[in-house]
Motif scaffolding. Structure first.
Motif, mmCIF file in Angstrom:
data_model
loop_
_atom_site.group_PDB
_atom_site.id
_atom_site.type_symbol
_atom_site.label_atom_id
_atom_site.label_comp_id
_atom_site.label_asym_id
_atom_site.label_seq_id
_atom_site.Cartn_x
_atom_site.Cartn_y
_atom_site.Cartn_z
ATOM 1 N N THR A 119 0.920 -1.267 0.015
ATOM 2 C CA THR A 119 -0.186 -0.116 0.101
ATOM 3 C C THR A 119 0.555 1.211 0.225
ATOM 4 O OG1 THR A 119 -0.300 -0.530 2.328
ATOM 5 C CG2 THR A 119 -2.187 -0.879 1.019
ATOM 6 N N LEU A 167 0.539 2.609 -3.309
ATOM 7 C CA LEU A 167 -0.536 3.285 -3.488
ATOM 8 C C LEU A 167 -0.634 4.609 -2.831
ATOM 9 C CD1 LEU A 167 -3.768 3.028 -4.347
ATOM 10 C CD2 LEU A 167 -4.049 2.196 -1.840
ATOM 11 N N TYR A 212 -1.704 5.478 -10.894
ATOM 12 C CA TYR A 212 -0.542 4.257 -11.131
ATOM 13 C C TYR A 212 -1.417 3.298 -10.209
ATOM 14 C CZ TYR A 212 3.295 1.412 -9.645
ATOM 15 O OH TYR A 212 3.937 0.200 -9.532
ATOM 16 N N PRO A 254 -2.533 -3.121 -4.915
ATOM 17 C CA PRO A 254 -2.731 -3.083 -3.532
ATOM 18 C C PRO A 254 -3.971 -1.978 -2.990
ATOM 19 C CG PRO A 254 -0.853 -2.028 -4.262
ATOM 20 C CD PRO A 254 -1.258 -2.767 -5.524
ATOM 21 N N LEU A 255 -4.492 -2.317 -2.083
ATOM 22 C CA LEU A 255 -5.531 -1.458 -1.557
ATOM 23 C C LEU A 255 -5.540 -1.730 0.013
ATOM 24 C CD1 LEU A 255 -8.663 -1.795 -3.809
ATOM 25 C CD2 LEU A 255 -7.149 0.052 -3.687
ATOM 26 N N TYR A 256 -6.098 -0.725 0.820
ATOM 27 C CA TYR A 256 -6.357 -1.048 2.122
ATOM 28 C C TYR A 256 -7.376 -1.991 2.277
ATOM 29 C CZ TYR A 256 -2.977 2.630 2.761
ATOM 30 O OH TYR A 256 -1.736 3.499 2.831
ATOM 31 N N LYS A 257 -7.190 -3.424 2.889
ATOM 32 C CA LYS A 257 -7.993 -4.388 2.935
ATOM 33 C C LYS A 257 -9.260 -4.010 3.753
ATOM 34 C CE LYS A 257 -4.764 -8.089 1.520
ATOM 35 N NZ LYS A 257 -3.468 -8.432 2.211
ATOM 36 N N ASN A 258 -9.016 -3.514 4.936
ATOM 37 C CA ASN A 258 -9.841 -3.357 5.693
ATOM 38 C C ASN A 258 -10.659 -2.016 5.619
ATOM 39 O OD1 ASN A 258 -7.625 -1.977 6.468
ATOM 40 N ND2 ASN A 258 -7.769 -2.020 8.465
ATOM 41 N N HIS A 313 -11.927 4.237 0.497
ATOM 42 C CA HIS A 313 -10.945 4.639 -0.307
ATOM 43 C C HIS A 313 -11.177 5.932 -0.965
ATOM 44 C CE1 HIS A 313 -9.267 0.520 0.461
ATOM 45 N NE2 HIS A 313 -8.377 0.847 -0.198
#
Lengths: 344, 290
Positions: free
Chosen positions: A102, A105, B80, B86-90, B96
């Motif tokens: 992340t 990101l 990008y 990837p992301l913040y899973k929780n 987001h």
């Protein structure tokens, strides 16, 4: 980006908040109870000085195992809080971003990496200082009674658990967790290294080998004799570093009886025979303790004690806090280098 | 057309290993550029260099007229998507979106919200619990809501099933059609790239093998079939990219520069883009061809 940071860390705030509430619930009632009991005993002793408890150093109070446990457990608890924060908040702070990708990101959003890191560190460090500051204030207030009774806030865990030190420890533990997280990019590794470093530094090296030397200790010399050296140490929460018997050659004596000079050995044997024969006690020499002490004094023996006087307490707090704050600054600097200068 | 991305002799070294070496590429404005190459060719490295996540070891690099820097103004113009999206899973999709608003000066929250709604992405479920396709759409929506001038995608469809892949590429095509966007997308799926891209960059062994318009590439490459011939000199303007030989016959995939004459003893065939890409990918260390 404040909302985002709050969203990322609100769980940590919640957990620390709960811990703080639990701690307060434990500290406030017991602290009040201890203080009232102590005040009560003081009043009673003023009215009835003949009470044998009043001649005891602790006025015969708080001898139950529960009280003794509390006296020692609570200071130890607060000593472990910084490392808990370092492991569970500091270490994953950046390591998890690296591990889950992340960072790629968040570092490609329209906010510079520098600003992102600065805001994040500011939030986390201010929150750490405030939270642990409250813990430390509670602990310092609570320790008032045990400090007064034991007069040992300058010693070991009592020194580390009060005043400004817990805050300095926590800032150091959290920033070193953050730095190792950025360095190793793995939470578990960062947590392990942070834990190891904190134990080695804050629990072993500094209290035993560094702290005694912040300022040159005060030395007092006295003749042989019971309480001769203690009477030269001023009253109060001094930190006693050493108390030794020195022989005629300037060496530290481990066992008086076996290493006493020949002329004193006789008196010692006499005394031993005398006592074993029963009743035939060694004659006291006027003005010089008993005859063994007089003999030893004559032979050139003496006692030496070194200690840090109680009035240096806050100097020591400031010096040690300064050391940890300097380490904190170093860790923050290293974190900036690792995050900004290194490839993602 | 102006070049949005221009690199000269770009190199990236890890220790003693050059992941990217003497890489020259040029991506024109408004194009959808396919970045292809075998594993370890340096595609991810190149994309990270372009967005400033890595810094170059040598050479020059210009993206949107600037050298990539960790600066809000530069990053604000670039979308990008890293590998594995990837992301913040929780965090859920709405969170987001809020993050996008928080971290960007220019962010079209309305656009992202509408897009997620149109795609029927559950807004209040942590993205860790969404399907791979839905996650990719959230990431794409997040990147597009920045209204970027350049979108860099690192194997965005690799983990997606064919349907999700189709949806993702449709979304992408639609965004490109809206205009003002240049895209560079790496992938192994040549057929997909062919569908959406009009420009191609082939990397192999850390070097640029090919960088041109697909149209030009198709026009300039011929498969020549003729009697067995081992020497590769065919004449002015002809470069053999790939050759296969049988006992009596040679098949040469050849670059034929405009105006160059193919000797009359060769039979000419039109290769498709996949054949050309594969030929260049297999070229490896044999030198840069531009």
């Amino acid at each position: 980006m404040n909302w985002f940071l709050w969203r990322q860390h609100r769980k940590n705030f919640l957990v620390i908040g709960i811990l703080l509430a639990l701690y307060t619930a434990l500290v406030i009632p017991t602290g009040l109870h201890f203080w009232h009991t102590y005040q009560h005993a003081l009043t009673a002793c003023a009215q009835n000085p003949a009470d044998p408890n009043c001649s005891e150093p602790q006025l015969g109070l708080f001898q139950s195992s529960t009280d003794q446990l509390l006296f020692h457990l609570l200071p130890v608890t607060i000593l472990f809080l910084p490392i808990v924060l370092g492991i569970f908040w500091g270490a994953p702070l950046l390591a998890r971003e690296y591990a889950e990708g992340t960072n790629g990101l968040v570092w490609t959003q329209g906010t510079s990496r520098h600003k992102w890191l600065t805001v994040k560190l500011t939030w986390v460090l201010v929150a750490t200082a405030v939270f642990i500051g409250v813990f430390a204030a509670l602990m310092t207030w609570w320790s008032n009674t045990p400090n007064t009774l034991n007069m040992d806030r300058f010693n070991d865990v009592f020194f580390s658990s009060q005043g400004i030190l817990p805050v300095a420890y926590a800032l150091f533990a959290v920033t070193s967790g953050i730095m190792f997280g950025a360095w190793f990019k793995k939470t578990m590794v960062a947590a392990g290294v942070t834990l190891g470093l904190f134990i080695a530094l804050a629990l072993i090296a500094v209290p035993n080998f560094v702290r005694p030397h912040y300022m040159a200790p005060v030395t007092v010399v006295a003749q042989m004799g019971p309480a001769a050296v203690d009477s030269k140490i001023p009253e109060g929460a001094n930190w006693l570093l050493s108390r030794n018997i020195i022989n005629q050659n300037g060496e530290v004596v481990q066992d008086i009886f076996s290493s006493a000079p020949a002329q004193c050995q006789k008196i010692i044997q006499q005394m031993q025979i005398g006592t074993s024969a029963g009743g035939n006690r060694v004659k006291a020499v006027p003005g010089g303790g008993d005859s063994i002490d007089a003999c030893l004094n004559k032979a050139g023996w003496h006692q030496i004690a070194t200690f840090q006087p109680s009035y240096r307490y806050w100097d020591f707090q400031r010096i040690e806090a300064g050391i940890y704050l300097a380490l904190t600054v170093l860790a923050v600097g290293a974190t900036y280098l690792l995050v900004l200068r290194r490839d993602a | 057309m102006q070049a949005v991305i221009q690199t000269k002799k770009l190199g990236k070294r890890y220790g003693s290993f050059w992941a990217l070496e003497n890489c020259d590429i040029s991506v024109p404005e408004g194009s959808v550029s396919a970045l292809v190459g075998p594993n370890g060719a340096g595609k991810s490295t190149l994309l990270k260099l372009l967005v400033g996540l890595k810094s170059a070891s040598s050479g020059e690099i210009s993206v949107l007229g600037k050298e990539p820097v960790q600066h809000a103004d530069f990053l604000g113009d670039i979308g990008y998507l890293a590998q594995d999206i990837p992301l913040y899973k929780n965090l859920d999709a709405t969170e987001h979106l809020k993050m996008g608003v928080n971290l960007n000066k220019r962010f079209d929250a309305e656009f992202m919200g509408k897009r997620l709604k149109d795609l029927q992405i559950p807004l209040d479920r942590p993205v860790g619990k969404l399907s791979g396709g839905q996650r990719a759409q959230v990431a794409l929506a997040l990147a597009l809501a920045k209204k970027p001038k350049l979108l860099l995608l690192d194997e965005p469809v690799a983990a997606l099933d064919p349907l999700a892949r189709h949806d993702f590429l449709s979304s992408l095509s639609q965004a490109v059609a809206d205009g003002g966007l240049t895209v560079v997308m790496s992938s192994h799926l040549l057929a997909d790239l062919e569908r959406v891209s009009d420009h191609i960059v082939v990397l192999a062994s850390g070097r640029t093998q090919l960088c041109d318009d697909i149209e030009t590439v198709l026009k300039e490459h011929k498969i020549l079939i003729g009697p067995r011939k081992d020497e590769r000199e065919l004449g002015e303007g002809l470069t053999v990219i790939h050759e296969t030989h049988t006992a009596r016959q040679s098949t040469l995939l050849t670059r034929v520069v405009k105006g160059a004459k193919v000797p009359s003893d060769w039979q000419q065939h039109e290769p498709n883009i996949e054949e050309i890409i594969l030929a260049y990918m297999g070229q490896g260390n044999e030198g840069v061809v531009r």
